[in-house]
Design a protein around this motif. Structure first.
Motif, PDB file in Angstrom:
ATOM      1  N   ILE A 135     -18.176 -28.505 -47.343  1.00  0.00           N
ATOM      2  CA  ILE A 135     -19.456 -28.406 -46.658  1.00  0.00           C
ATOM      3  C   ILE A 135     -19.901 -26.940 -46.654  1.00  0.00           C
ATOM      4  CG2 ILE A 135     -18.464 -28.233 -44.338  1.00  0.00           C
ATOM      5  CD1 ILE A 135     -20.749 -30.241 -43.492  1.00  0.00           C
ATOM      6  N   GLN A 142     -28.576 -36.851 -44.754  1.00  0.00           N
ATOM      7  CA  GLN A 142     -27.923 -37.592 -43.675  1.00  0.00           C
ATOM      8  C   GLN A 142     -27.389 -38.907 -44.198  1.00  0.00           C
ATOM      9  OE1 GLN A 142     -30.488 -37.937 -40.313  1.00  0.00           O
ATOM     10  NE2 GLN A 142     -30.651 -35.720 -40.064  1.00  0.00           N
ATOM     11  N   VAL A 143     -26.286 -39.304 -43.615  1.00  0.00           N
ATOM     12  CA  VAL A 143     -25.688 -40.580 -43.974  1.00  0.00           C
ATOM     13  C   VAL A 143     -26.011 -41.562 -42.862  1.00  0.00           C
ATOM     14  CG1 VAL A 143     -23.532 -41.790 -44.420  1.00  0.00           C
ATOM     15  CG2 VAL A 143     -23.846 -39.437 -45.232  1.00  0.00           C
ATOM     16  N   ARG A 144     -26.489 -42.716 -43.243  1.00  0.00           N
ATOM     17  CA  ARG A 144     -26.827 -43.707 -42.231  1.00  0.00           C
ATOM     18  C   ARG A 144     -25.910 -44.924 -42.354  1.00  0.00           C
ATOM     19  NH1 ARG A 144     -33.402 -43.859 -41.812  1.00  0.00           N
ATOM     20  NH2 ARG A 144     -33.771 -41.658 -42.285  1.00  0.00           N
ATOM     21  N   ASP A 145     -25.493 -45.402 -41.225  1.00  0.00           N
ATOM     22  CA  ASP A 145     -24.798 -46.681 -41.129  1.00  0.00           C
ATOM     23  C   ASP A 145     -25.861 -47.757 -41.013  1.00  0.00           C
ATOM     24  OD1 ASP A 145     -21.639 -46.533 -39.895  1.00  0.00           O
ATOM     25  OD2 ASP A 145     -22.830 -44.697 -39.898  1.00  0.00           O
ATOM     26  N   VAL A 146     -25.866 -48.712 -41.901  1.00  0.00           N
ATOM     27  CA  VAL A 146     -26.854 -49.783 -41.768  1.00  0.00           C
ATOM     28  C   VAL A 146     -26.172 -51.144 -41.830  1.00  0.00           C
ATOM     29  CG1 VAL A 146     -28.728 -48.409 -42.723  1.00  0.00           C
ATOM     30  CG2 VAL A 146     -27.379 -49.848 -44.240  1.00  0.00           C
TER      31      VAL A 146
ATOM     32  N   GLN B 142     -30.733 -47.357 -36.590  1.00  0.00           N
ATOM     33  CA  GLN B 142     -29.757 -46.872 -37.556  1.00  0.00           C
ATOM     34  C   GLN B 142     -28.929 -45.761 -36.939  1.00  0.00           C
ATOM     35  OE1 GLN B 142     -31.619 -45.871 -41.248  1.00  0.00           O
ATOM     36  NE2 GLN B 142     -32.394 -47.936 -41.536  1.00  0.00           N
ATOM     37  N   VAL B 143     -27.697 -45.721 -37.354  1.00  0.00           N
ATOM     38  CA  VAL B 143     -26.804 -44.676 -36.886  1.00  0.00           C
ATOM     39  C   VAL B 143     -26.662 -43.655 -38.006  1.00  0.00           C
ATOM     40  CG1 VAL B 143     -24.470 -44.143 -36.115  1.00  0.00           C
ATOM     41  CG2 VAL B 143     -25.560 -46.284 -35.424  1.00  0.00           C
ATOM     42  N   ARG B 144     -26.830 -42.404 -37.674  1.00  0.00           N
ATOM     43  CA  ARG B 144     -26.711 -41.367 -38.698  1.00  0.00           C
ATOM     44  C   ARG B 144     -25.513 -40.479 -38.429  1.00  0.00           C
ATOM     45  NH1 ARG B 144     -32.845 -39.347 -40.006  1.00  0.00           N
ATOM     46  NH2 ARG B 144     -33.866 -41.331 -39.621  1.00  0.00           N
ATOM     47  N   ASP B 145     -24.827 -40.167 -39.491  1.00  0.00           N
ATOM     48  CA  ASP B 145     -23.782 -39.154 -39.461  1.00  0.00           C
ATOM     49  C   ASP B 145     -24.457 -37.821 -39.712  1.00  0.00           C
ATOM     50  OD1 ASP B 145     -20.670 -40.250 -40.300  1.00  0.00           O
ATOM     51  OD2 ASP B 145     -22.333 -41.656 -40.465  1.00  0.00           O
ATOM     52  N   VAL B 146     -24.304 -36.884 -38.805  1.00  0.00           N
ATOM     53  CA  VAL B 146     -24.907 -35.579 -39.055  1.00  0.00           C
ATOM     54  C   VAL B 146     -23.869 -34.472 -38.875  1.00  0.00           C
ATOM     55  CG1 VAL B 146     -27.220 -36.325 -38.387  1.00  0.00           C
ATOM     56  CG2 VAL B 146     -25.726 -35.306 -36.679  1.00  0.00           C
ATOM     57  N   TRP B 147     -24.089 -33.409 -39.563  1.00  0.00           N
ATOM     58  CA  TRP B 147     -23.248 -32.230 -39.430  1.00  0.00           C
ATOM     59  C   TRP B 147     -24.147 -31.078 -39.010  1.00  0.00           C
ATOM     60  CZ3 TRP B 147     -22.306 -36.200 -42.610  1.00  0.00           C
ATOM     61  CH2 TRP B 147     -20.973 -36.656 -42.735  1.00  0.00           C
ATOM     62  N   TRP B 156     -18.679 -26.220 -38.833  1.00  0.00           N
ATOM     63  CA  TRP B 156     -19.535 -27.391 -38.972  1.00  0.00           C
ATOM     64  C   TRP B 156     -18.974 -28.486 -38.094  1.00  0.00           C
ATOM     65  CZ3 TRP B 156     -24.085 -27.460 -41.416  1.00  0.00           C
ATOM     66  CH2 TRP B 156     -24.360 -26.383 -42.249  1.00  0.00           C
ATOM     67  N   MET B 160     -22.749 -38.254 -34.276  1.00  0.00           N
ATOM     68  CA  MET B 160     -23.397 -39.514 -34.635  1.00  0.00           C
ATOM     69  C   MET B 160     -24.704 -39.595 -33.850  1.00  0.00           C
ATOM     70  SD  MET B 160     -20.817 -40.951 -36.450  1.00  0.00           S
ATOM     71  CE  MET B 160     -20.935 -42.736 -36.494  1.00  0.00           C
ATOM     72  N   ILE B 192     -19.659 -45.856 -31.278  1.00  0.00           N
ATOM     73  CA  ILE B 192     -20.160 -46.815 -32.272  1.00  0.00           C
ATOM     74  C   ILE B 192     -19.065 -47.810 -32.631  1.00  0.00           C
ATOM     75  CG2 ILE B 192     -21.092 -47.095 -34.610  1.00  0.00           C
ATOM     76  CD1 ILE B 192     -22.992 -45.725 -32.585  1.00  0.00           C
ATOM     77  N   ARG B 193     -17.902 -47.297 -33.023  1.00  0.00           N
ATOM     78  CA  ARG B 193     -16.883 -48.198 -33.574  1.00  0.00           C
ATOM     79  C   ARG B 193     -16.227 -49.046 -32.491  1.00  0.00           C
ATOM     80  NH1 ARG B 193     -12.558 -46.492 -36.860  1.00  0.00           N
ATOM     81  NH2 ARG B 193     -12.689 -48.634 -37.588  1.00  0.00           N
ATOM     82  N   TYR B 219     -18.780 -34.586 -30.637  1.00  0.00           N
ATOM     83  CA  TYR B 219     -17.336 -34.444 -30.528  1.00  0.00           C
ATOM     84  C   TYR B 219     -17.042 -33.564 -29.319  1.00  0.00           C
ATOM     85  CZ  TYR B 219     -12.521 -33.432 -32.007  1.00  0.00           C
ATOM     86  OH  TYR B 219     -11.154 -33.314 -32.071  1.00  0.00           O
ATOM     87  N   THR B 267     -34.380 -31.487 -35.453  1.00  0.00           N
ATOM     88  CA  THR B 267     -34.194 -32.455 -36.541  1.00  0.00           C
ATOM     89  C   THR B 267     -34.926 -33.770 -36.299  1.00  0.00           C
ATOM     90  OG1 THR B 267     -32.012 -31.481 -36.879  1.00  0.00           O
ATOM     91  CG2 THR B 267     -32.429 -33.587 -37.956  1.00  0.00           C
TER      92      THR B 267
END
Lengths: 399, 399
Positions: A135, A142-146, B142-147, B156, B160, B192-193, B219, B267
């Motif tokens: 990174i 962005q990565v999305r969970d769908v 939608q759930v996004r993974d962000v850094w 970094w 979520m 989420i999980r 986190y 963002t």
């Protein structure tokens, strides 16, 4: 109840920072980047050696099982820990587990990654000088969970979607889409968690080396609505097993083409044409890619197989006259229609896999099918091969 | 290498569909929804009993360790498997592991969830008639993974972000934000999980029971840039340990308020005012919530503690004159400024935790601090308590 309270308070206050201080071999060992917060083991040194330990005070035999190596006995220490230091390992992410008196054991110090059909420990051995999958301070997609509702499988299915940084800023723009599949025993999270596909794309984009694209990562296992899971059993070479695998592949093909692609094109600002749609996959995902894309050339015009291609992984001969429903039988027509065929393999992969992909490459050559062939130096049937494959493959898309 | 090829081909072709057929006790047992693809065990019946098994052919003693129950011996079968059937369990997600000859072992049939500072197995025992945390045919956020790059931690950091369904369709609209924290030994993926926060919100929204909102899950562990991790050690009651925890909390406070909130407001289309910002958390996250929000009332106006509140979890007395830097010493002023204080606890949580939260509720009462107090019937210090808490808490936000 009390016990749990104590456990939780302990978890709060001390499991956070594991107590290190274990005697170590000479070297500059540091906790692996794949460890959970605070875990001191496994440790990796600059030569790529890995130190492991596991507590199993009452066990009589503990072995370390790196999936790409023979098992080895660990050594019992006086404090109830068993330890082991590997020889230098090739860079990349290596799955492993302990075997404690015959039971497969995850390493509580490691993150778990879904591989080999289970959550498995893995240790990252850095590649000196490589930053393409680290990174960086560049714009991040962005990565999305769908979740999408699939009439094919009669279920809600989870997928991961990478959107490039400009997706958010250029809100009128539409984007091409790469469907990128995991391997056997893995799932839709693999390309992000193990493969770092999002990081690789962010870095390629920042260097201007590839086109902004959406990446969709689907779950490659499927069964049809109301049907039992195909009964895969018998020896690996049995026709019944092959038939059951085909049933499963076929359900996934319909799920992908009839449920997921329409969902993606409806949900995101895609360019929904074959010229702007690619598919690639690793290992089993590569086999699925060749089967699906060649049957649906109306949908795809870029094809990638990373350590898995047409004809399966057994290295058996492929007759291009009949394979893939004859899609490649007329090389000139195929070459005109398909913009990219890309196949890759690691040079240290198991012989059978290496030969399978290499033979397929030769068959494509002799059949006049234009393609790119790539070998990843020194890497096994593991994620480093596939990270490199993505880095080589993505820049050739949508040109 | 050959071995690995075989293993992988086997993984491809057969691990996909685990072979069931293990002798089972009477009942309508079905594979748990938390299992990996194809795994037949653990199994759950309609009474909430759980059947488990693990292969450990050479082990002399294998125990099942549900974290909220005492350990129990498993029974060795002739085929090398050890088995156990629980009494009926309370609905919800229950962490567990096996103990094989003294070694903690995950269940390869279960998904792994990050809890107790490690990746742990867990089994979902359904709650009859409850659909609020099941995925439904309603619009999905939608759930996004962000850094984000945190100058506070010099690293970094991953978070979520849940965006409600209307975020995509109402592109001019701005949204309030709930910061929602995990517990000790968990991470930003937990809500989420394990918690299914996105599903709970989707369902509440579909029923018109809550306002569309963004949820940010960070986190909760942090250390300052260039500093070692705070050295948490010594017995749970030691002042040094408490000080180290405070150092860690303080680094997280700065990360949240100085790095994450500005990142989120830059963002996403947020409503970046205190009236439109809430914070809540479970267990350790609840303690962090009370510490951070009371110190930053310029940033937050809704406060939630799920099984974790002010004053820690030990149940010690809280003096509202001095606690939280005196933020609650003037009840009238506090009540005017803060729109919601919400505290919840499960009735079957460990006594110390129950008393801690219940006493805090009484202290708020006697101090004249307006708040909502909720008890989740029959549930322990586990996710079912927190799923219910979120379902009760979210509808009260941003009114």
């Amino acid at each position: 109840m009390k016990r749990f309270a104590t456990l939780l308070l302990a978890g709060l206050c001390c499991a956070v920072f594991a107590q290190a201080g274990y005697a170590q071999a000479a070297g500059d060992f540091k906790p692996a980047t794949t460890n959970v917060w605070g875990a001191e083991y496994p440790r990796v040194d600059s030569q790529g050696r890995v130190q492991l330990r596991v507590k199993a005070a009452d066990a009589t035999k503990v072995r370390i099982n790196f999936w790409s190596n023979p098992k080895a006995d660990m050594e019992k220490q006086a404090d109830g820990f068993w330890t082991y230091t590997t020889p230098p390992m090739v860079p990349g992410l290596h799955y492993y587990n302990f075997v404690v008196d015959g039971a497969e054991v995850s390493d509580t110090g490691s993150q778990s990654f879904f591989g080999g059909s289970k959550y498995a420990s893995a240790v990252e051995v850095p590649e000196p000088g490589s930053t393409y999958y680290s990174i960086q301070d560049v714009p991040h997609g962005q990565v999305r969970d769908v979740w999408y509702n699939s009439k094919v499988t009669g279920s809600w299915r989870h997928a991961m979607v990478y959107l490039p940084p400009t997706y958010e800023t250029q809100t009128k723009q539409r984007f091409p889409v790469l469907y990128l599949q995991h391997g056997g025993g893995e799932d839709e999270t693999g390309w992000i968690r193990q493969g770092r596909a999002n990081v690789i794309l962010d870095n390629l984009l920042a260097e201007g080396k590839c086109k902004p694209m959406i990446i969709v990562m689907a779950y490659g296992y499927a069964k049809r609505a109301g049907q039992p899971a195909p009964a895969v059993s018998g020896p690996p070479t049995s026709p019944d097993r092959a038939r059951a695998m085909q049933e499963m592949f076929s359900a996934f093909e319909d799920d992908l083409t009839q449920a997921l692609i329409p969902f993606v094109d409806k949900t995101y600002r895609t360019l929904p044409t074959r010229e702007n749609r690619a598919m690639a996959g690793l290992s089993m995902g590569g086999m699925q890619t060749f089967q699906i894309t060649t049957k649906h050339l109306d949908l795809f015009s870029y094809i990638g197989g990373f350590s898995g291609v047409g004809g399966g992984m057994g290295g058996g001969p492929v007759d291009l006259k009949t394979a893939f429903g004859g899609a490649m039988s007329d090389a000139a027509a195929f070459n005109k229609k398909v913009r990219l065929v890309w196949v890759g393999i690691g040079t240290k992969e198991p012989e059978r896999m290496y030969q399978g992909v290499n033979n397929f490459h030769k068959t494509l050559d002799s059949g006049g099918i234009k393609h790119i062939y790539y070998e990843s130096p020194g890497t096994d049937h593991e994620w480093q091969t596939w990270r490199r494959s993505l880095k080589e493959f993505a820049p050739r898309l949508f040109r």
